[in-house]
Design an enzyme around this catalytic site. Structure first.
Site, PDB file in Angstrom:
ATOM      1  N   THR A 117      55.051  74.914  61.068  1.00 37.43           N
ATOM      2  CA  THR A 117      55.301  75.354  60.326  1.00 37.43           C
ATOM      3  C   THR A 117      53.762  75.881  61.048  1.00 37.43           C
ATOM      4  OG1 THR A 117      53.329  75.116  58.283  1.00 37.43           O
ATOM      5  CG2 THR A 117      54.178  73.398  59.231  1.00 37.43           C
ATOM      6  N   TYR A 141      50.624  67.168  55.704  1.00 33.65           N
ATOM      7  CA  TYR A 141      52.252  68.070  55.110  1.00 33.65           C
ATOM      8  C   TYR A 141      52.764  69.294  57.113  1.00 33.65           C
ATOM      9  CZ  TYR A 141      54.796  72.584  55.592  1.00 33.65           C
ATOM     10  OH  TYR A 141      55.870  73.496  56.534  1.00 33.65           O
TER      11      TYR A 141
END
Ligand code: UDP
Length: 327
Positions: A117, A141
């Site tokens: 990501t 995350y």
């Protein structure tokens, strides 16, 4: 038929990847614990209900199916949740990926495509983030995804695992045929929330902060159509199969859209207002995440074709009108 193990194949991006893989002549074997995924989304190959931290279940999957490669999507992926419960992210995303990488190496399955990501980059002053931008994630995350990138690098050096890492920017849209689409409970992502608010299926959308250092004060993101995104994964798989070695690619279009831009675009596509109100900033959000996506175009030959904002909203809206999962 050539098989590939697809973790998270019951999820939003994983299910679209399974369709693209099936269309490219692969049999995608989905491995998913259904915590955030849907069994109904598994339409293009066999399904194994399992958790990545269960080494025995992984070993059985590799032994039964003898996949030639792994595509690893399964992860928790909500920034807000990651700020409140980081332990979930370190446990699920890192331990799960470590167990998977070890099982793949031990099974002799050494081509590994990983969904990372842009959240691994964190906050930067420079406008465009390329693959060499230092990674300083602002939340667990992004931190957990960066840790998995480190694991893959180490497993490459020590065990010969070959990887393609894709750092996604913001993924939106749905399969134009609406066979699969985006369906989360709870929904936290901007595009589906905007659509649901416009349809009156939920209350007004809260815009998370209007005091960012951007032209309209709202956060800027780089949105890529899920079908374009998964097409890149098939190219990345071919890259590995051609023996081209481990590589990292950003997947974004290089164009930034603010939250207000997305709301305005949705109003244009849907022909109705998107009720919204201004709220506080959401902890963990970066001001601006826009991709330098030259490498994927130059080296993989990736050509995003549906990532126009109006197309993404139109495809997402079609799916929302026709498709839902219940189990
Ligand atoms: N956002 C918002 N309201 C919402 C959900 C998201 O203003 O109800 C904003 C969020 O702050 C971010 C952008 O929309 O700037 C995209 O958020 P999303 O959760 O879709 O993806 P993320 O960028 O966190 O991966």
């Amino acid at each position: 038929m050539r098989k590939i193990l697809v973790t998270g194949g019951a999820g939003y991006i994983g299910s679209h990847a399974c369709k693209a893989l099936r269309d490219a002549g692969w049999l995608p074997v989905t491995f998913d614990n259904l915590v955030t995924g849907w069994e109904e989304a598994v339409k293009f190959g066999p399904f194994i209900n399992g958790d990545l931290r269960d080494r025995d279940a992984l070993d059985r999957a590799f032994a039964e199916h003898q996949p030639q490669a792994v595509m690893h999507f399964a992860a928790l992926s909500q920034v807000g949740e990651a700020m409140q419960k980081p332990e979930l992210y370190w446990n699920n995303n890192v331990l799960g990926s470590l167990t998977l990488a070890q099982a793949a190496v031990d099974a002799g399955c050494k081509d590994f495509v990983f969904s990372s990501t842009c959240a691994t980059y964190g906050e930067h002053d420079n406008v465009v983030l390329d693959e060499n931008t230092p990674q300083h994630p602002l939340n667990a995350y992004g931190g957990s995804k960066r840790a998995v990138e480190d694991i893959l690098n180490d497993f490459g050096a020590a065990h010969g695992l070959r990887h393609v890492i894709f750092r996604y920017f913001n993924v939106a849209g749905a399969d134009p045929a609406a066979e699969v689409g985006e369906f989360h409970i709870p929904e936290t992502h901007l595009v589906p929330l905007v659509i649901q608010a416009a349809e009156g299926k939920r209350g007004a959308l809260t815009v998370f902060g209007t005091d960012y250092d951007t032209p309209d004060g709202t956060c800027i993101r780089d949105y890529v159509h899920v079908c374009d995104l998964v097409d890149a994964h098939v190219l990345g798989l071919n890259w590995l199969r051609d023996g081209k070695g481990s590589r990292v690619f950003n997947l974004g279009t290089g164009s930034g859209f603010s939250v207000m831009d997305v709301i305005n675009a949705a109003e244009g596509v849907m022909g109705c207002p998107v009720p919204h109100e201004i709220g506080e900033r959401r902890a963990g959000d970066c001001t601006r995440l826009v991709s330098g996506s030259v490498r994927a175009r130059d080296e993989l030959g990736w050509m995003p074709e549906r990532s126009d904002m109006t197309q993404m909203i139109a495809d997402a809206w079609r799916w929302h009108q026709t498709g839902h999962y219940t189990k």
